[in-house]
Design a protein around this motif. Structure first.
Motif, PDB file in Angstrom:
ATOM      1  N   LEU A 125      -4.255  -0.080  -2.574  1.00  9.69           N
ATOM      2  CA  LEU A 125      -3.743  -1.283  -1.903  1.00  9.69           C
ATOM      3  C   LEU A 125      -2.240  -1.208  -1.662  1.00  9.69           C
ATOM      4  CD1 LEU A 125      -5.735  -4.193  -3.614  1.00  9.69           C
ATOM      5  CD2 LEU A 125      -6.001  -3.289  -1.303  1.00  9.69           C
ATOM      6  N   MET A 126      -1.484  -0.773  -2.665  1.00 13.75           N
ATOM      7  CA  MET A 126      -0.030  -0.749  -2.513  1.00 13.75           C
ATOM      8  C   MET A 126       0.452   0.362  -1.578  1.00 13.75           C
ATOM      9  SD  MET A 126       1.396  -3.323  -3.842  1.00 13.75           S
ATOM     10  CE  MET A 126       3.096  -2.782  -3.882  1.00 13.75           C
ATOM     11  N   PRO A 127       0.037   1.631  -1.765  1.00 13.35           N
ATOM     12  CA  PRO A 127       0.533   2.657  -0.848  1.00 13.35           C
ATOM     13  C   PRO A 127       0.105   2.448   0.589  1.00 13.35           C
ATOM     14  CG  PRO A 127      -1.131   3.564  -2.332  1.00 13.35           C
ATOM     15  CD  PRO A 127      -0.763   2.215  -2.849  1.00 13.35           C
ATOM     16  N   VAL A 128      -1.148   2.057   0.804  1.00  9.13           N
ATOM     17  CA  VAL A 128      -1.611   1.826   2.173  1.00  9.13           C
ATOM     18  C   VAL A 128      -0.938   0.581   2.751  1.00  9.13           C
ATOM     19  CG1 VAL A 128      -3.623   1.384   3.627  1.00  9.13           C
ATOM     20  CG2 VAL A 128      -3.800   2.977   1.716  1.00  9.13           C
ATOM     21  N   GLY A 129      -0.735  -0.426   1.898  1.00  8.34           N
ATOM     22  CA  GLY A 129      -0.016  -1.617   2.356  1.00  8.34           C
ATOM     23  C   GLY A 129       1.396  -1.293   2.804  1.00  8.34           C
ATOM     24  N   MET A 130       2.076  -0.428   2.064  1.00  7.56           N
ATOM     25  CA  MET A 130       3.425  -0.016   2.449  1.00  7.56           C
ATOM     26  C   MET A 130       3.418   0.742   3.775  1.00  7.56           C
ATOM     27  SD  MET A 130       4.989   1.116  -1.261  1.00  7.56           S
ATOM     28  CE  MET A 130       6.428   1.900  -0.531  1.00  7.56           C
ATOM     29  N   MET A 131       2.396   1.573   3.999  1.00  4.22           N
ATOM     30  CA  MET A 131       2.280   2.268   5.280  1.00  4.22           C
ATOM     31  C   MET A 131       2.133   1.269   6.429  1.00  4.22           C
ATOM     32  SD  MET A 131      -0.501   5.213   4.306  1.00  4.22           S
ATOM     33  CE  MET A 131      -0.531   5.904   2.648  1.00  4.22           C
ATOM     34  N   ILE A 132       1.250   0.293   6.219  1.00  5.97           N
ATOM     35  CA  ILE A 132       1.003  -0.711   7.259  1.00  5.97           C
ATOM     36  C   ILE A 132       2.283  -1.467   7.585  1.00  5.97           C
ATOM     37  CG2 ILE A 132      -0.206  -2.874   7.754  1.00  5.97           C
ATOM     38  CD1 ILE A 132      -2.549  -1.788   6.064  1.00  5.97           C
ATOM     39  N   LEU A 133       3.004  -1.888   6.543  1.00  2.00           N
ATOM     40  CA  LEU A 133       4.222  -2.659   6.756  1.00  2.00           C
ATOM     41  C   LEU A 133       5.297  -1.839   7.451  1.00  2.00           C
ATOM     42  CD1 LEU A 133       4.673  -4.704   3.455  1.00  2.00           C
ATOM     43  CD2 LEU A 133       4.077  -5.556   5.703  1.00  2.00           C
ATOM     44  N   THR A 134       5.499  -0.609   6.996  1.00  4.31           N
ATOM     45  CA  THR A 134       6.549   0.225   7.568  1.00  4.31           C
ATOM     46  C   THR A 134       6.285   0.495   9.042  1.00  4.31           C
ATOM     47  OG1 THR A 134       6.872   1.287   5.426  1.00  4.31           O
ATOM     48  CG2 THR A 134       7.788   2.410   7.327  1.00  4.31           C
ATOM     49  N   ARG A 135       5.041   0.751   9.393  1.00  7.34           N
ATOM     50  CA  ARG A 135       4.714   1.038  10.779  1.00  7.34           C
ATOM     51  C   ARG A 135       4.734  -0.220  11.641  1.00  7.34           C
ATOM     52  NH1 ARG A 135       0.110   5.219   8.728  1.00  7.34           N
ATOM     53  NH2 ARG A 135       1.396   7.092   8.766  1.00  7.34           N
ATOM     54  N   ALA A 136       4.422  -1.360  11.039  1.00  4.12           N
ATOM     55  CA  ALA A 136       4.445  -2.608  11.801  1.00  4.12           C
ATOM     56  C   ALA A 136       5.865  -3.030  12.140  1.00  4.12           C
ATOM     57  CB  ALA A 136       3.745  -3.712  11.002  1.00  4.12           C
ATOM     58  N   ALA A 137       6.772  -2.892  11.192  1.00  8.71           N
ATOM     59  CA  ALA A 137       8.143  -3.370  11.404  1.00  8.71           C
ATOM     60  C   ALA A 137       8.999  -2.348  12.138  1.00  8.71           C
ATOM     61  CB  ALA A 137       8.790  -3.703  10.057  1.00  8.71           C
ATOM     62  N   GLY A 138       8.665  -1.060  11.978  1.00  6.25           N
ATOM     63  CA  GLY A 138       9.549  -0.035  12.522  1.00  6.25           C
ATOM     64  C   GLY A 138      10.638   0.298  11.517  1.00  6.25           C
ATOM     65  N   PRO A 139      11.170   1.514  11.568  1.00  8.09           N
ATOM     66  CA  PRO A 139      12.132   1.950  10.560  1.00  8.09           C
ATOM     67  C   PRO A 139      13.415   1.138  10.542  1.00  8.09           C
ATOM     68  CG  PRO A 139      12.017   3.514  12.378  1.00  8.09           C
ATOM     69  CD  PRO A 139      10.884   2.566  12.560  1.00  8.09           C
ATOM     70  N   MET A 387      13.406   1.276  -2.262  1.00  6.63           N
ATOM     71  CA  MET A 387      12.176   1.665  -1.582  1.00  6.63           C
ATOM     72  C   MET A 387      12.415   1.806  -0.085  1.00  6.63           C
ATOM     73  SD  MET A 387       9.318  -0.590  -3.629  1.00  6.63           S
ATOM     74  CE  MET A 387       7.947   0.301  -2.925  1.00  6.63           C
ATOM     75  N   SER A 388      13.251   0.932   0.461  1.00  3.69           N
ATOM     76  CA  SER A 388      13.576   1.008   1.888  1.00  3.69           C
ATOM     77  C   SER A 388      14.272   2.321   2.200  1.00  3.69           C
ATOM     78  CB  SER A 388      14.476  -0.167   2.295  1.00  3.69           C
ATOM     79  OG  SER A 388      13.867  -1.395   1.985  1.00  3.69           O
ATOM     80  N   ALA A 389      15.220   2.708   1.342  1.00  4.19           N
ATOM     81  CA  ALA A 389      15.958   3.953   1.556  1.00  4.19           C
ATOM     82  C   ALA A 389      15.019   5.156   1.524  1.00  4.19           C
ATOM     83  CB  ALA A 389      17.037   4.107   0.490  1.00  4.19           C
ATOM     84  N   ALA A 390      13.979   5.079   0.705  1.00  7.54           N
ATOM     85  CA  ALA A 390      13.046   6.196   0.598  1.00  7.54           C
ATOM     86  C   ALA A 390      12.228   6.378   1.867  1.00  7.54           C
ATOM     87  CB  ALA A 390      12.116   5.978  -0.594  1.00  7.54           C
ATOM     88  N   LEU A 391      11.916   5.279   2.557  1.00  6.33           N
ATOM     89  CA  LEU A 391      11.009   5.364   3.698  1.00  6.33           C
ATOM     90  C   LEU A 391      11.696   5.343   5.056  1.00  6.33           C
ATOM     91  CD1 LEU A 391       8.179   2.954   2.447  1.00  6.33           C
ATOM     92  CD2 LEU A 391       8.243   5.443   2.313  1.00  6.33           C
ATOM     93  N   ALA A 392      12.900   4.763   5.128  1.00  9.45           N
ATOM     94  CA  ALA A 392      13.526   4.525   6.424  1.00  9.45           C
ATOM     95  C   ALA A 392      13.899   5.807   7.156  1.00  9.45           C
ATOM     96  CB  ALA A 392      14.778   3.656   6.251  1.00  9.45           C
ATOM     97  N   THR A 393      14.163   6.898   6.443  1.00 12.65           N
ATOM     98  CA  THR A 393      14.603   8.126   7.101  1.00 12.65           C
ATOM     99  C   THR A 393      13.448   9.063   7.439  1.00 12.65           C
ATOM    100  OG1 THR A 393      14.972   9.200   4.964  1.00 12.65           O
ATOM    101  CG2 THR A 393      16.841   8.063   5.943  1.00 12.65           C
ATOM    102  N   LEU A 394      12.218   8.650   7.148  1.00 16.15           N
ATOM    103  CA  LEU A 394      11.070   9.523   7.386  1.00 16.15           C
ATOM    104  C   LEU A 394      10.551   9.393   8.811  1.00 16.15           C
ATOM    105  CD1 LEU A 394       9.031   8.990   4.090  1.00 16.15           C
ATOM    106  CD2 LEU A 394      10.645  10.825   4.619  1.00 16.15           C
ATOM    107  N   LYS A 395      10.045  10.506   9.330  1.00 10.65           N
ATOM    108  CA  LYS A 395       9.370  10.469  10.618  1.00 10.65           C
ATOM    109  C   LYS A 395       8.080   9.662  10.475  1.00 10.65           C
ATOM    110  CE  LYS A 395       9.154  14.940  10.978  1.00 10.65           C
ATOM    111  NZ  LYS A 395       8.837  16.273  11.541  1.00 10.65           N
ATOM    112  N   ALA A 396       7.588   9.144  11.591  1.00 12.40           N
ATOM    113  CA  ALA A 396       6.389   8.300  11.562  1.00 12.40           C
ATOM    114  C   ALA A 396       5.223   8.997  10.875  1.00 12.40           C
ATOM    115  CB  ALA A 396       6.005   7.899  12.984  1.00 12.40           C
ATOM    116  N   GLU A 397       5.033  10.294  11.162  1.00 14.16           N
ATOM    117  CA  GLU A 397       3.899  11.004  10.580  1.00 14.16           C
ATOM    118  C   GLU A 397       4.087  11.310   9.100  1.00 14.16           C
ATOM    119  OE1 GLU A 397       6.358  14.119  12.910  1.00 14.16           O
ATOM    120  OE2 GLU A 397       5.814  12.004  13.060  1.00 14.16           O
ATOM    121  N   SER A 398       5.298  11.084   8.566  1.00 12.90           N
ATOM    122  CA  SER A 398       5.566  11.351   7.148  1.00 12.90           C
ATOM    123  C   SER A 398       5.518  10.092   6.295  1.00 12.90           C
ATOM    124  CB  SER A 398       6.945  12.014   6.989  1.00 12.90           C
ATOM    125  OG  SER A 398       6.999  13.247   7.665  1.00 12.90           O
ATOM    126  N   VAL A 399       5.353   8.937   6.941  1.00 14.63           N
ATOM    127  CA  VAL A 399       5.369   7.675   6.200  1.00 14.63           C
ATOM    128  C   VAL A 399       4.235   7.618   5.181  1.00 14.63           C
ATOM    129  CG1 VAL A 399       4.988   5.187   6.410  1.00 14.63           C
ATOM    130  CG2 VAL A 399       6.597   6.340   7.934  1.00 14.63           C
TER     131      VAL A 399
END
Length: 491
Positions: A125-139, A387-399
């Motif tokens: 739930l948490m990792p997939v939820g983070m993927m959904i949120l990151t892709r929905a909002a954009g980096p 957590m934002s810093a960890a994900l914001a610099t990743l390419k979409a396919e690496s999220v």
């Protein structure tokens, strides 16, 4: 419902569509996180109801944790193969089914088995939820969206004991599980409506070797770590043997992943400097946070004689402080980077925790409440920006891999933190000449010193976090170099 592209207006807040998606993820996170802490206050109840030992009752928590550890590494592959919506809905269904079965458990063995089914659902739930949120909002808005997800993450350890105490005292133990059913049904229906469906975009080969190394490795390692609570030491064979075996499996996975073309989890992401620094900071932070979170209620209950419900209420100022700073820190992180907020937050946490190093048997609740409030302000300023810093610099396919990595670190660090602090506290209490309230309070104070030291250590890696806006308008590669890419699409 068609897929939508997140706004690229970096000055704008979260749009209505993104907030609707965030609500989906928050519902799932609330269930998963609350259930971890609610069960902690029911241990004595389980012993009485099922006429079992404390060690057997503890498996209701340990089994859940081990199931989480086993399935989290599958998150990245599963979403690539089946899509985030399908995986998220399946996880919700498993979690709700496990909750219903737990409520009707007839002995401690069946309850542990059903808790593991819950964990199999809750783990993703948490990792997939983070993927959904990151892709929905954009980096460019990942800080703001992570602040939304951070609310249940920080309030769970506080609200769980309160909710558990109320349900057990005024209703029955069955309702610590049944409370998930209406929330879960709402989450399933809302997710099916709001989340966009998608065609399978890839069929990555399944890394069986990686699965056989990482999932059992994490589970066995965390079993050894959690066993230290009952053993009261890390030097017991029951603790050391599984820890060594688990660590060997994890190291073997690291070697395998760095050599393989399509590993279960892409560890090459650590070439990203910001991600690496964030993970180191996050690890020490979580060990201290979850370790300290264990001490607060134990002090109020064991030394001050408060009820579980009152202990939960006394810890509430921490959550209030976090709620004040978290939304602000999330929005500002998107604009000026995480470094300044994380450093300031860690200093505030150290100040708040520092008060607890001088605990007495009659220390003012106003002083302790104030210290918890200051600590909460720091939590809100540091946890989600990291957590934002960890994900914001990743390419979409690496999220997907990045989100899974963060959650593996979170689960492991949380288990290590609670185990280390528990053992240190037990050692300090055993060393007392006479277990008076004053002496016991001093033992708690000495244990809090360790948590403060761990938090202060966080300042070293946090110093190297970006103190300017992270360049995410143009995606960057794993080395942090800008590359041209299409807009991030929401799953």
């Amino acid at each position: 419902m068609t897929s939508s592209t997140p706004s690229t207006d970096q000055g704008s807040g979260l749009d209505a569509r993104t907030l609707k998606v965030a609500a989906v993820v928050v519902l799932g996170a609330i269930m998963s996180i609350l259930d971890t802490t609610v069960v902690a206050v029911a241990q004595n109840t389980f012993q009485d109801v099922f006429n079992t030992s404390a060690a057997n009752a503890a498996w209701t928590a340990t089994g859940y944790t081990l199931a989480l550890a086993a399935v989290i590494p599958l998150s990245s592959w599963a979403t690539a193969r089946f899509g985030t919506k399908n995986v998220y809905l399946t996880s919700l269904v498993l979690f709700v089914l496990g909750s219903i079965l737990c409520a009707f458990a007839w002995n401690i063995g069946s309850l542990v088995a059903f808790r593991m089914l819950q964990g199999a659902g809750g783990g993703m739930l948490m990792p997939v939820g983070m993927m959904i949120l990151t892709r929905a909002a954009g980096p460019e808005r990942v800080g703001s969206i992570m602040a939304v997800l951070g609310i249940p993450m920080l309030l769970g350890p506080i609200a769980g004991p309160i909710l558990g105490g109320v349900l057990i005292e005024f209703v029955s133990w069955h309702w610590i599980f049944l409370i998930n059913v209406p929330i879960g049904i709402l989450a399933i229906a809302y997710s099916a409506w709001i989340l966009d469906g998608e065609e399978e975009k890839s069929k990555p080969p399944f890394d069986f070797v990686g699965l056989l190394l990482l999932s059992p490795g994490l589970a066995v390692f965390l079993y050894g770590v959690s066993s230290s609570n009952s053993e009261g030491t890390f030097m017991s064979a029951k603790v050391l043997i599984p820890m060594v075996i688990g660590a060997a499996l994890i190291v073997s996975f690291v070697v395998h992943a760095l050599r393989g073309k399509t590993p279960l989890l892409d560890l090459r992401l650590f070439r990203n400097r910001t991600l690496s620094i964030t993970v180191v900071t996050f690890t020490f932070f979580l060990i201290a946070f979850f370790g300290a979170s264990l001490l607060f209620p134990q002090y109020f209950i064991g030394v001050r004689g408060e009820s579980t419900l009152m202990a939960g209420l006394l810890v509430a100022p921490q959550g209030l402080g976090a709620m004040l700073t978290m939304p602000i820190a999330g929005r500002m992180t998107d604009k000026i980077g995480p470094g300044k907020f994380v450093l300031t937050g860690i200093v505030l946490i150290a100040i708040g925790l520092g008060v607890f190093m001088f605990l007495g048997a009659d220390t003012s609740y106003w002083l302790l409440g104030g210290a918890l409030f200051v600590q909460g302000l720091g939590m809100g300023m540091s946890m989600m920006p990291m957590m934002s810093a960890a994900l914001a610099t990743l390419k979409a396919e690496s999220v997907a891999d990045g989100s899974t990595l963060v959650n593996v670190v979170q689960q492991t660090a949380a288990s290590i933190g609670t185990a280390v602090i528990s053992v240190i506290l037990a050692t300090n209490l055993k060393g007392l000449a006479a277990p008076t309230p004053s002496a016991s309070a001093s033992a708690f104070g000495d244990t809090f010193v360790v948590a403060v030291v761990l938090i202060v250590i966080c300042l070293v890696p946090a110093f190297f976090l970006p103190r300017k806006k992270i360049a995410v308008a143009t995606p960057v590669d794993e080395n942090g170099e800008p590359v041209k890419a299409a807009p991030v699409m929401m799953h």
